[in-house]
Write a protein that holds these residues in place. Sequence first.
Motif, PDB file in Angstrom:
ATOM      1  N   LYS A  83       0.834  -1.215   0.000  1.00  0.00           N
ATOM      2  CA  LYS A  83       0.000   0.000   0.000  1.00  0.00           C
ATOM      3  C   LYS A  83       0.865   1.262   0.000  1.00  0.00           C
ATOM      4  N   LYS A  84       1.958   1.201   0.762  1.00  0.00           N
ATOM      5  CA  LYS A  84       2.847   2.351   0.875  1.00  0.00           C
ATOM      6  C   LYS A  84       3.498   2.648  -0.482  1.00  0.00           C
ATOM      7  N   ILE A  85       4.013   1.587  -1.107  1.00  0.00           N
ATOM      8  CA  ILE A  85       4.668   1.736  -2.412  1.00  0.00           C
ATOM      9  C   ILE A  85       3.661   2.260  -3.435  1.00  0.00           C
ATOM     10  N   ARG A  86       2.441   1.690  -3.393  1.00  0.00           N
ATOM     11  CA  ARG A  86       1.418   2.088  -4.364  1.00  0.00           C
ATOM     12  C   ARG A  86       1.077   3.577  -4.211  1.00  0.00           C
ATOM     13  N   ARG A  87       0.962   4.015  -2.927  1.00  0.00           N
ATOM     14  CA  ARG A  87       0.675   5.431  -2.671  1.00  0.00           C
ATOM     15  C   ARG A  87       1.776   6.311  -3.253  1.00  0.00           C
ATOM     16  N   LYS A  88       3.032   5.872  -3.033  1.00  0.00           N
ATOM     17  CA  LYS A  88       4.178   6.651  -3.525  1.00  0.00           C
ATOM     18  C   LYS A  88       4.162   6.703  -5.053  1.00  0.00           C
ATOM     19  N   LEU A  89       3.907   5.560  -5.689  1.00  0.00           N
ATOM     20  CA  LEU A  89       3.877   5.516  -7.151  1.00  0.00           C
ATOM     21  C   LEU A  89       2.786   6.426  -7.693  1.00  0.00           C
ATOM     22  N   LEU A  90       1.597   6.374  -7.033  1.00  0.00           N
ATOM     23  CA  LEU A  90       0.474   7.203  -7.505  1.00  0.00           C
ATOM     24  C   LEU A  90       0.821   8.680  -7.449  1.00  0.00           C
ATOM     25  N   ARG A  91       1.652   9.034  -6.461  1.00  0.00           N
ATOM     26  CA  ARG A  91       2.034  10.434  -6.303  1.00  0.00           C
ATOM     27  C   ARG A  91       2.925  10.903  -7.449  1.00  0.00           C
ATOM     28  N   VAL A  92       3.738   9.988  -7.973  1.00  0.00           N
ATOM     29  CA  VAL A  92       4.673  10.410  -9.023  1.00  0.00           C
ATOM     30  C   VAL A  92       4.160  10.148 -10.434  1.00  0.00           C
ATOM     31  N   ILE A  93       3.167   9.267 -10.544  1.00  0.00           N
ATOM     32  CA  ILE A  93       2.671   8.947 -11.897  1.00  0.00           C
ATOM     33  C   ILE A  93       1.739  10.060 -12.378  1.00  0.00           C
TER      34      ILE A  93
END
Length: 218
Positions: free
Chosen positions: A208-218
Amino acid sequence: MKNDFIHLIENELLKKVILESKKAHDPIVVKNTPAGWTCVGAGNYAAVFMHDTDSNLVVKINAVGVENLEKEAEIYRRIGKHPAYSYLVHQGTNYLILKRLEGITLYNAFAKGIRIPEKVIDDINKALDYARKCGLNPYDIHGKNVMMKDGRGYVVDVSDFYKEGKDEKWEDFVKAYYKLYKKTLYKFPMKIPFKALDFIRYGYRFYKKIRRKLLRVI
Ligand SMILES: Nc1ncnc2c1ncn2[C@@H]1O[C@H](COP(=O)(O)OP(=O)(O)O)[C@@H](O)[C@H]1O
Ligand SMILES: [Mg+2]
Protein backbone atom coordinates in the motif's frame (compact mmCIF):
# COMPACT_ATOMS: atom_id res chain seq x y z
CA MET A 1 -22.59 -4.52 40.74
CA LYS A 2 -21.16 -1.95 38.34
CA ASN A 3 -19.50 -0.09 41.24
CA ASP A 4 -17.91 -3.31 42.51
CA PHE A 5 -16.54 -3.92 39.03
CA ILE A 6 -15.15 -0.38 38.79
CA HIS A 7 -13.53 -0.88 42.19
CA LEU A 8 -11.92 -4.12 40.96
CA ILE A 9 -10.57 -2.36 37.87
CA GLU A 10 -9.21 0.69 39.61
CA ASN A 11 -7.76 -1.07 42.67
CA GLU A 12 -6.55 -4.32 41.13
CA LEU A 13 -6.20 -4.30 37.38
CA LEU A 14 -4.92 -0.77 36.79
CA LYS A 15 -2.55 -0.88 39.74
CA LYS A 16 -0.89 -4.16 38.78
CA VAL A 17 -1.07 -4.50 35.04
CA ILE A 18 2.06 -3.68 33.03
CA LEU A 19 1.64 -2.76 29.37
CA GLU A 20 4.50 -2.24 26.98
CA SER A 21 4.37 -0.62 23.57
CA LYS A 22 7.37 -1.87 21.59
CA LYS A 23 7.16 -0.94 17.92
CA ALA A 24 4.60 1.27 16.16
CA HIS A 25 2.94 -1.56 14.21
CA ASP A 26 3.29 -4.30 16.82
CA PRO A 27 0.61 -5.11 19.36
CA ILE A 28 0.93 -3.98 22.97
CA VAL A 29 2.71 -6.54 25.13
CA VAL A 30 1.07 -7.41 28.46
CA LYS A 31 3.76 -8.08 31.04
CA ASN A 32 1.75 -8.65 34.21
CA THR A 33 -1.88 -9.70 34.41
CA PRO A 34 -3.25 -9.68 37.99
CA ALA A 35 -4.95 -12.81 39.36
CA GLY A 36 -8.58 -13.18 38.31
CA TRP A 37 -8.08 -11.28 35.05
CA THR A 38 -7.50 -12.68 31.55
CA CYS A 39 -6.18 -10.75 28.58
CA VAL A 40 -8.63 -11.39 25.73
CA GLY A 41 -6.71 -9.44 23.11
CA ALA A 42 -4.20 -6.69 22.40
CA GLY A 43 -4.08 -4.15 19.61
CA ASN A 44 -1.53 -1.51 18.67
CA TYR A 45 -2.92 0.94 21.25
CA ALA A 46 -4.74 -1.03 23.87
CA ALA A 47 -5.04 -4.29 25.77
CA VAL A 48 -8.41 -5.80 26.65
CA PHE A 49 -9.19 -7.82 29.80
CA MET A 50 -12.00 -9.91 31.23
CA HIS A 51 -12.57 -10.74 34.91
CA ASP A 52 -13.51 -14.20 36.21
CA THR A 53 -16.66 -12.86 37.86
CA ASP A 54 -18.22 -11.25 34.78
CA SER A 55 -17.72 -12.78 31.35
CA ASN A 56 -20.18 -10.32 29.76
CA LEU A 57 -17.86 -7.35 30.13
CA VAL A 58 -14.34 -6.42 29.07
CA VAL A 59 -12.05 -3.58 30.10
CA LYS A 60 -10.10 -1.81 27.36
CA ILE A 61 -7.01 -0.03 28.68
CA ASN A 62 -5.26 2.44 26.41
CA ALA A 63 -1.50 2.10 26.64
CA VAL A 64 -0.63 5.13 24.55
CA GLY A 65 -2.29 8.27 25.89
CA VAL A 66 -5.90 8.82 26.88
CA GLU A 67 -6.87 11.41 24.27
CA ASN A 68 -8.21 8.71 21.94
CA LEU A 69 -10.30 7.18 24.71
CA GLU A 70 -12.71 10.12 24.76
CA LYS A 71 -13.08 9.83 20.97
CA GLU A 72 -13.76 6.10 21.17
CA ALA A 73 -16.37 6.62 23.91
CA GLU A 74 -18.07 9.26 21.74
CA ILE A 75 -18.10 6.85 18.78
CA TYR A 76 -19.80 4.21 20.91
CA ARG A 77 -22.36 6.78 22.10
CA ARG A 78 -23.17 7.51 18.45
CA ILE A 79 -23.47 3.83 17.53
CA GLY A 80 -25.63 3.08 20.56
CA LYS A 81 -26.83 -0.51 20.69
CA HIS A 82 -26.42 -2.41 17.43
CA PRO A 83 -26.27 -6.22 17.21
CA ALA A 84 -22.95 -6.24 15.31
CA TYR A 85 -21.12 -3.95 17.74
CA SER A 86 -20.11 -3.91 21.36
CA TYR A 87 -21.40 -0.98 23.43
CA LEU A 88 -20.09 1.36 26.04
CA VAL A 89 -20.99 0.40 29.61
CA HIS A 90 -18.75 2.89 31.42
CA GLN A 91 -16.06 5.43 30.61
CA GLY A 92 -13.21 5.54 33.13
CA THR A 93 -10.19 7.83 33.29
CA ASN A 94 -7.92 5.68 31.12
CA TYR A 95 -10.16 2.70 30.38
CA LEU A 96 -13.54 1.76 28.93
CA ILE A 97 -15.87 -0.96 30.11
CA LEU A 98 -17.41 -2.56 27.03
CA LYS A 99 -19.80 -5.39 26.36
CA ARG A 100 -17.75 -8.49 25.57
CA LEU A 101 -18.10 -9.90 22.08
CA GLU A 102 -17.71 -13.65 22.06
CA GLY A 103 -16.22 -15.71 19.28
CA ILE A 104 -12.91 -15.26 17.47
CA THR A 105 -11.32 -12.62 15.30
CA LEU A 106 -11.19 -13.42 11.57
CA TYR A 107 -7.38 -13.28 11.89
CA ASN A 108 -7.57 -16.15 14.40
CA ALA A 109 -10.09 -17.97 12.20
CA PHE A 110 -7.41 -18.04 9.47
CA ALA A 111 -4.82 -19.19 12.00
CA LYS A 112 -7.05 -21.99 13.25
CA GLY A 113 -8.34 -23.03 9.85
CA ILE A 114 -11.96 -22.24 10.75
CA ARG A 115 -14.18 -21.55 7.73
CA ILE A 116 -15.49 -17.97 7.46
CA PRO A 117 -19.04 -18.01 6.03
CA GLU A 118 -20.25 -15.32 3.62
CA LYS A 119 -22.89 -14.19 6.14
CA VAL A 120 -20.07 -12.95 8.39
CA ILE A 121 -18.83 -10.65 5.61
CA ASP A 122 -22.42 -9.47 4.92
CA ASP A 123 -23.03 -8.68 8.59
CA ILE A 124 -19.83 -6.65 8.80
CA ASN A 125 -20.62 -4.78 5.56
CA LYS A 126 -24.06 -3.89 6.96
CA ALA A 127 -22.58 -2.84 10.30
CA LEU A 128 -20.11 -0.52 8.53
CA ASP A 129 -22.95 0.97 6.45
CA TYR A 130 -24.83 1.60 9.69
CA ALA A 131 -21.78 3.41 11.13
CA ARG A 132 -21.69 5.63 8.00
CA LYS A 133 -25.36 6.49 8.59
CA CYS A 134 -24.38 7.57 12.11
CA GLY A 135 -21.91 10.04 10.54
CA LEU A 136 -18.84 7.91 11.22
CA ASN A 137 -16.03 6.83 8.89
CA PRO A 138 -15.25 3.08 9.27
CA TYR A 139 -11.46 3.10 9.41
CA ASP A 140 -8.79 0.50 10.20
CA ILE A 141 -11.05 -2.50 9.71
CA HIS A 142 -8.86 -5.58 9.29
CA GLY A 143 -8.82 -9.21 10.41
CA LYS A 144 -8.02 -8.43 14.05
CA ASN A 145 -10.80 -5.85 14.35
CA VAL A 146 -13.65 -8.07 13.18
CA MET A 147 -14.98 -11.23 14.80
CA MET A 148 -17.37 -14.06 14.16
CA LYS A 149 -19.52 -16.27 16.32
CA ASP A 150 -22.04 -18.91 15.24
CA GLY A 151 -21.77 -17.77 11.64
CA ARG A 152 -22.46 -14.07 12.37
CA GLY A 153 -20.06 -11.15 11.96
CA TYR A 154 -19.13 -8.42 14.48
CA VAL A 155 -16.99 -5.27 14.51
CA VAL A 156 -14.82 -5.21 17.61
CA ASP A 157 -12.74 -2.03 17.23
CA VAL A 158 -14.30 1.32 16.36
CA SER A 159 -11.53 3.49 17.78
CA ASP A 160 -10.45 4.97 14.43
CA PHE A 161 -13.94 5.73 13.07
CA TYR A 162 -13.41 9.45 13.73
CA LYS A 163 -10.54 9.65 11.22
CA GLU A 164 -10.90 11.31 7.86
CA GLY A 165 -10.02 9.87 4.48
CA LYS A 166 -10.54 6.53 2.85
CA ASP A 167 -9.20 3.37 4.38
CA GLU A 168 -9.18 0.51 1.91
CA LYS A 169 -8.28 -2.37 4.22
CA TRP A 170 -11.78 -3.80 4.55
CA GLU A 171 -12.56 -3.27 0.85
CA ASP A 172 -9.38 -5.20 0.01
CA PHE A 173 -10.27 -7.90 2.54
CA VAL A 174 -13.69 -8.38 0.89
CA LYS A 175 -12.10 -8.53 -2.58
CA ALA A 176 -9.59 -11.15 -1.40
CA TYR A 177 -12.43 -13.08 0.28
CA TYR A 178 -14.40 -13.45 -2.97
CA LYS A 179 -11.54 -13.65 -5.46
CA LEU A 180 -9.20 -15.90 -3.50
CA TYR A 181 -10.57 -17.31 -0.26
CA LYS A 182 -13.94 -18.60 -1.57
CA LYS A 183 -12.12 -20.58 -4.26
CA THR A 184 -9.43 -22.05 -2.02
CA LEU A 185 -9.39 -22.06 1.78
CA TYR A 186 -13.19 -21.89 2.02
CA LYS A 187 -13.37 -25.21 0.18
CA PHE A 188 -10.33 -26.75 1.83
CA PRO A 189 -9.88 -25.09 5.23
CA MET A 190 -6.40 -25.33 6.67
CA LYS A 191 -4.44 -23.60 9.39
CA ILE A 192 -2.26 -20.67 8.34
CA PRO A 193 0.75 -20.21 10.65
CA PHE A 194 0.81 -16.89 12.56
CA LYS A 195 4.19 -16.14 10.94
CA ALA A 196 2.65 -16.41 7.46
CA LEU A 197 -0.35 -14.23 8.51
CA ASP A 198 1.96 -11.57 9.91
CA PHE A 199 4.06 -11.74 6.76
CA ILE A 200 0.90 -11.03 4.73
CA ARG A 201 0.04 -8.11 7.08
CA TYR A 202 3.51 -6.58 6.66
CA GLY A 203 3.51 -7.31 2.92
CA TYR A 204 0.12 -5.62 2.57
CA ARG A 205 1.28 -2.47 4.40
CA PHE A 206 4.43 -2.36 2.27
CA TYR A 207 2.42 -2.80 -0.96
CA LYS A 208 0.00 0.00 0.00
CA LYS A 209 2.85 2.35 0.88
CA ILE A 210 4.67 1.74 -2.41
CA ARG A 211 1.42 2.09 -4.36
CA ARG A 212 0.67 5.43 -2.67
CA LYS A 213 4.18 6.65 -3.52
CA LEU A 214 3.88 5.52 -7.15
CA LEU A 215 0.47 7.20 -7.51
CA ARG A 216 2.03 10.43 -6.30
CA VAL A 217 4.67 10.41 -9.02
CA ILE A 218 2.67 8.95 -11.90
N1 LIG B 1 -15.59 -5.90 23.22
C1 LIG B 1 -14.70 -6.88 23.05
N2 LIG B 1 -15.03 -8.17 23.29
C2 LIG B 1 -14.13 -9.16 23.11
N3 LIG B 1 -12.86 -8.98 22.71
C3 LIG B 1 -12.47 -7.72 22.46
C4 LIG B 1 -13.35 -6.60 22.62
N4 LIG B 1 -12.69 -5.47 22.29
C5 LIG B 1 -11.45 -5.86 21.94
N5 LIG B 1 -11.30 -7.20 22.03
C6 LIG B 1 -10.09 -7.99 21.69
O1 LIG B 1 -8.95 -7.22 21.98
C7 LIG B 1 -8.19 -6.95 20.79
C8 LIG B 1 -7.63 -5.53 20.88
O2 LIG B 1 -8.69 -4.60 20.98
P1 LIG B 1 -8.81 -3.36 19.98
O3 LIG B 1 -10.06 -2.62 20.33
O4 LIG B 1 -8.70 -3.86 18.57
O5 LIG B 1 -7.51 -2.51 20.37
P2 LIG B 1 -6.69 -1.44 19.49
O6 LIG B 1 -7.54 -0.17 19.46
O7 LIG B 1 -5.40 -1.27 20.22
O8 LIG B 1 -6.49 -2.03 18.13
C9 LIG B 1 -9.15 -7.21 19.63
O9 LIG B 1 -8.46 -7.63 18.48
C10 LIG B 1 -10.02 -8.32 20.20
O10 LIG B 1 -9.37 -9.57 20.07
MG1 LIG C 1 -7.66 -3.06 16.95
